[in-house]
Scaffold this motif. Structure first.
Motif, PDB file in Angstrom:
ATOM      1  N   GLY A  15       0.824  -1.215   0.000  1.00  0.00           N
ATOM      2  CA  GLY A  15       0.000   0.000   0.000  1.00  0.00           C
ATOM      3  C   GLY A  15       0.850   1.254   0.000  1.00  0.00           C
ATOM      4  N   GLN A  16       0.160   2.400   0.059  1.00  0.00           N
ATOM      5  CA  GLN A  16       0.883   3.685  -0.012  1.00  0.00           C
ATOM      6  C   GLN A  16       1.800   3.897   1.197  1.00  0.00           C
ATOM      7  N   ILE A  17       1.326   3.594   2.380  1.00  0.00           N
ATOM      8  CA  ILE A  17       2.175   3.805   3.564  1.00  0.00           C
ATOM      9  C   ILE A  17       3.355   2.835   3.503  1.00  0.00           C
ATOM     10  N   GLY A  18       3.050   1.585   3.137  1.00  0.00           N
ATOM     11  CA  GLY A  18       4.117   0.575   3.013  1.00  0.00           C
ATOM     12  C   GLY A  18       5.236   1.076   2.118  1.00  0.00           C
ATOM     13  N   TYR A  19       4.866   1.711   1.005  1.00  0.00           N
ATOM     14  CA  TYR A  19       5.872   2.153   0.042  1.00  0.00           C
ATOM     15  C   TYR A  19       6.815   3.201   0.634  1.00  0.00           C
ATOM     16  N   SER A  20       6.322   3.982   1.585  1.00  0.00           N
ATOM     17  CA  SER A  20       7.196   4.986   2.218  1.00  0.00           C
ATOM     18  C   SER A  20       7.923   4.410   3.427  1.00  0.00           C
ATOM     19  N   LEU A  21       7.324   3.397   4.024  1.00  0.00           N
ATOM     20  CA  LEU A  21       7.836   2.874   5.294  1.00  0.00           C
ATOM     21  C   LEU A  21       8.990   1.882   5.127  1.00  0.00           C
ATOM     22  N   LEU A  86       4.104  -4.415  12.359  1.00  0.00           N
ATOM     23  CA  LEU A  86       3.529  -3.109  12.015  1.00  0.00           C
ATOM     24  C   LEU A  86       2.248  -3.385  11.222  1.00  0.00           C
ATOM     25  N   PHE A  87       1.119  -3.238  11.908  1.00  0.00           N
ATOM     26  CA  PHE A  87      -0.181  -3.552  11.313  1.00  0.00           C
ATOM     27  C   PHE A  87      -0.691  -2.332  10.538  1.00  0.00           C
ATOM     28  N   VAL A  88      -0.333  -2.309   9.269  1.00  0.00           N
ATOM     29  CA  VAL A  88      -0.720  -1.163   8.431  1.00  0.00           C
ATOM     30  C   VAL A  88      -1.928  -1.520   7.553  1.00  0.00           C
ATOM     31  N   GLY A  89      -1.956  -2.763   7.081  1.00  0.00           N
ATOM     32  CA  GLY A  89      -2.973  -3.173   6.109  1.00  0.00           C
ATOM     33  C   GLY A  89      -4.374  -3.225   6.684  1.00  0.00           C
ATOM     34  N   SER A  90      -5.269  -2.529   6.044  1.00  0.00           N
ATOM     35  CA  SER A  90      -6.693  -2.658   6.349  1.00  0.00           C
ATOM     36  C   SER A  90      -7.459  -1.964   5.237  1.00  0.00           C
ATOM     37  N   LYS A  91      -8.753  -2.146   5.267  1.00  0.00           N
ATOM     38  CA  LYS A  91      -9.588  -1.577   4.211  1.00  0.00           C
ATOM     39  C   LYS A  91      -9.770  -0.082   4.442  1.00  0.00           C
ATOM     40  N   PRO A  92      -9.553   0.746   3.424  1.00  0.00           N
ATOM     41  CA  PRO A  92      -9.828   2.178   3.628  1.00  0.00           C
ATOM     42  C   PRO A  92     -11.335   2.443   3.664  1.00  0.00           C
ATOM     43  N   ARG A  93     -11.706   3.569   4.247  1.00  0.00           N
ATOM     44  CA  ARG A  93     -13.126   3.932   4.322  1.00  0.00           C
ATOM     45  C   ARG A  93     -13.636   4.313   2.933  1.00  0.00           C
ATOM     46  N   GLY A  94     -14.684   3.666   2.481  1.00  0.00           N
ATOM     47  CA  GLY A  94     -15.240   3.946   1.149  1.00  0.00           C
ATOM     48  C   GLY A  94     -16.269   5.069   1.198  1.00  0.00           C
ATOM     49  N   PRO A  95     -16.702   5.538   0.019  1.00  0.00           N
ATOM     50  CA  PRO A  95     -17.681   6.626  -0.024  1.00  0.00           C
ATOM     51  C   PRO A  95     -18.979   6.209   0.682  1.00  0.00           C
ATOM     52  N   GLU A  98     -20.001   4.613   6.999  1.00  0.00           N
ATOM     53  CA  GLU A  98     -19.968   5.158   8.352  1.00  0.00           C
ATOM     54  C   GLU A  98     -18.765   4.584   9.089  1.00  0.00           C
ATOM     55  N   ARG A  99     -18.317   5.310  10.114  1.00  0.00           N
ATOM     56  CA  ARG A  99     -17.171   4.841  10.902  1.00  0.00           C
ATOM     57  C   ARG A  99     -17.427   3.434  11.486  1.00  0.00           C
ATOM     58  N   ASN A 100     -18.676   3.206  11.932  1.00  0.00           N
ATOM     59  CA  ASN A 100     -18.993   1.899  12.510  1.00  0.00           C
ATOM     60  C   ASN A 100     -18.922   0.776  11.480  1.00  0.00           C
ATOM     61  N   ASP A 101     -19.272   1.092  10.202  1.00  0.00           N
ATOM     62  CA  ASP A 101     -19.161   0.070   9.150  1.00  0.00           C
ATOM     63  C   ASP A 101     -17.694  -0.298   8.956  1.00  0.00           C
ATOM     64  N   LEU A 102     -16.846   0.726   8.990  1.00  0.00           N
ATOM     65  CA  LEU A 102     -15.411   0.497   8.816  1.00  0.00           C
ATOM     66  C   LEU A 102     -14.872  -0.371   9.968  1.00  0.00           C
ATOM     67  N   ILE A 103     -15.325  -0.049  11.173  1.00  0.00           N
ATOM     68  CA  ILE A 103     -14.890  -0.799  12.353  1.00  0.00           C
ATOM     69  C   ILE A 103     -15.288  -2.271  12.207  1.00  0.00           C
ATOM     70  N   ILE A 126       3.931  -4.610  18.915  1.00  0.00           N
ATOM     71  CA  ILE A 126       2.964  -4.396  17.836  1.00  0.00           C
ATOM     72  C   ILE A 126       2.581  -2.918  17.752  1.00  0.00           C
ATOM     73  N   VAL A 127       2.627  -2.393  16.540  1.00  0.00           N
ATOM     74  CA  VAL A 127       2.181  -1.017  16.292  1.00  0.00           C
ATOM     75  C   VAL A 127       1.028  -1.088  15.288  1.00  0.00           C
ATOM     76  N   THR A 128      -0.146  -0.613  15.668  1.00  0.00           N
ATOM     77  CA  THR A 128      -1.285  -0.647  14.754  1.00  0.00           C
ATOM     78  C   THR A 128      -1.479   0.724  14.125  1.00  0.00           C
ATOM     79  N   VAL A 129      -1.461   0.731  12.801  1.00  0.00           N
ATOM     80  CA  VAL A 129      -1.612   1.977  12.038  1.00  0.00           C
ATOM     81  C   VAL A 129      -2.961   1.977  11.314  1.00  0.00           C
ATOM     82  N   GLY A 130      -3.346   0.809  10.793  1.00  0.00           N
ATOM     83  CA  GLY A 130      -4.598   0.688  10.028  1.00  0.00           C
ATOM     84  C   GLY A 130      -5.790   1.128  10.860  1.00  0.00           C
TER      85      GLY A 130
END
Ligand code: NAX
Length: 329
Positions: A15-21, A86-95, A98-103, A126-130
């Motif tokens: 992902g994008q963060i991975g590419y910089s990290l 480093l837990f970076v991977g997760s689904k981004p919030r779609g259009p 709601e925040r609860n759907d993402l959770i 463990i560091v959670t970023v996602g």
């Protein structure tokens, strides 16, 4: 005697963060130029090829500190014997999401990765970023009972760095002169504590006497910076998030200088500022430099700060309620 190899797994590595990290982890910047780093990239099957491409580029940097790179779509394989996850991977919030759907959507990722970590690693932090990172860290921690809860953290360092940048611009000082912590959730309820923070040892409120700016534009800019970046760039923060992740890891590794602290979301000990035990909550934190940290105790809180901390606590409790079925008791 040469130092042991540090093994670091990065989820969502393509992902994008991975590419910089990844490049910065491999470069020696975090663990030292005398320490070899083995990178373990975890991705979903459709992104494996992209991860391979990134790995080729990392090899092509010729970092003497790089011990090797492995890539896998199996969490248990990727986490085998690692020292940092480093837990970076997760689904981004779609259009329209709601925040609860993402959770609810991202929760299951952290169940399976928590379980895999429990089976595959022992001496790991463990560091959670996602996102939502505090609650994702809570889910992973509950599903990884063989690893102490204090090894789990979530990243609010980007919020701290954003706060410092705004304060430095206003005060005309260097960001390095600023000490400030974020309280609570990595969300718009977070509270950058300008009342306890300092600039070159002086209270922020004595250096920046424009209280209306501190309570208004400053808070708003920090809390809504992520959205402002999406608006401007068309994509969410990536290099700054990766940089904050690097800061998070080295702040945990290095003994925190006297009188300073940093922002880190860790399990509440139930004894700090009225935050219920177990919530993954960003506190002013100090590293003892031996793998342990402490929550800074006894900072004075005004009614104003107390209310802000209560609001972000309330939000985290509501998030915990949404995922309660995913938490192993
Ligand atoms: P991208 O969508 O660019 O990359 C995510 C990667 O994760 C993808 O390559 C995807 O294939 C992978 N992935 C998804 N599920 C996976 C799984 N189960 N196992 C392994 N890999 C998986 O997102 P990116 O911009 O890199 O952001 C990653 C996460 O960081 C997002 O959740 C984002 O919201 C969060 N952020 C957190 C920040 C913080 O301060 N805590 C700030 C930046 C960022 O918004």
């Amino acid at each position: 005697m040469s130092k042991p190899i540090v093994k670091v797994a990065i989820t969502g590595a393509a992902g994008q963060i991975g590419y910089s990290l990844l490049f910065r982890l491999a470069s020696g910047e975090v663990f030292g130029r005398d320490t070899q780093v083995q990178l373990s990239l975890l991705e979903l099957p459709p992104a494996m090829k992209a991860a391979e491409g990134t790995a080729m580029e990392i090899e092509d940097c010729g970092f003497p500190t790089l011990a090797g790179i492995n890539i896998s779509d199996s969490a248990e394989t990727a986490f085998s014997g690692i020292n940092w996850a480093l837990f970076v991977g997760s689904k981004p919030r779609g259009p329209g999401m709601e925040r609860n759907d993402l959770i609810r959507d991202n929760g299951p990722i952290f169940i399976s990765q928590g379980k895999a970590l429990s089976r595959a690693a022992k001496d790991v932090r463990i560091v959670t970023v996602g996102n939502p990172c505090n609650t994702n860290a809570l889910i992973a921690q509950h599903n990884c009972r063989d690893i102490p809860a204090t090894r789990f953290s979530a990243m609010t360092m980007l919020d701290e760095n954003r706060a410092k940048a705004q304060l430095a611009k206003k005060a005309g000082c260097n960001v390095g002169d600023i000490n400030i912590a974020i309280w609570g959730n990595h969300s718009s309820t977070m509270f950058p504590d300008f009342e306890n923070g300092t600039i070159a040892g002086k209270r922020i409120t004595d250096v920046i006497t424009d209280r209306a700016w501190l309570e208004g534009d400053f808070m708003k800019t920090v809390q809504q910076r992520g959205a402002a970046i999406i608006e401007a760039r068309g994509k969410s923060s990536a290099a700054s998030a990766a940089s904050a992740c690097i800061d998070h890891v080295w702040r945990l590794l290095e003994t925190t200088p006297k009188g300073k602290y940093f922002s880190c979301a860790v399990p509440s000990d139930g004894n700090s500022y009225g935050v219920p035990a177990g919530l993954i909550f960003s506190f002013p934190t100090r590293s003892l430099g031996d793998g342990k940290y402490e929550i800074v105790k006894d900072l004075p809180l005004s009614d104003y700060s107390q209310k802000k901390i209560e609001a972000t606590t309330k939000e985290l409790l509501a998030e915990r309620e949404v995922v309660k079925e995913l938490l192993v008791k």
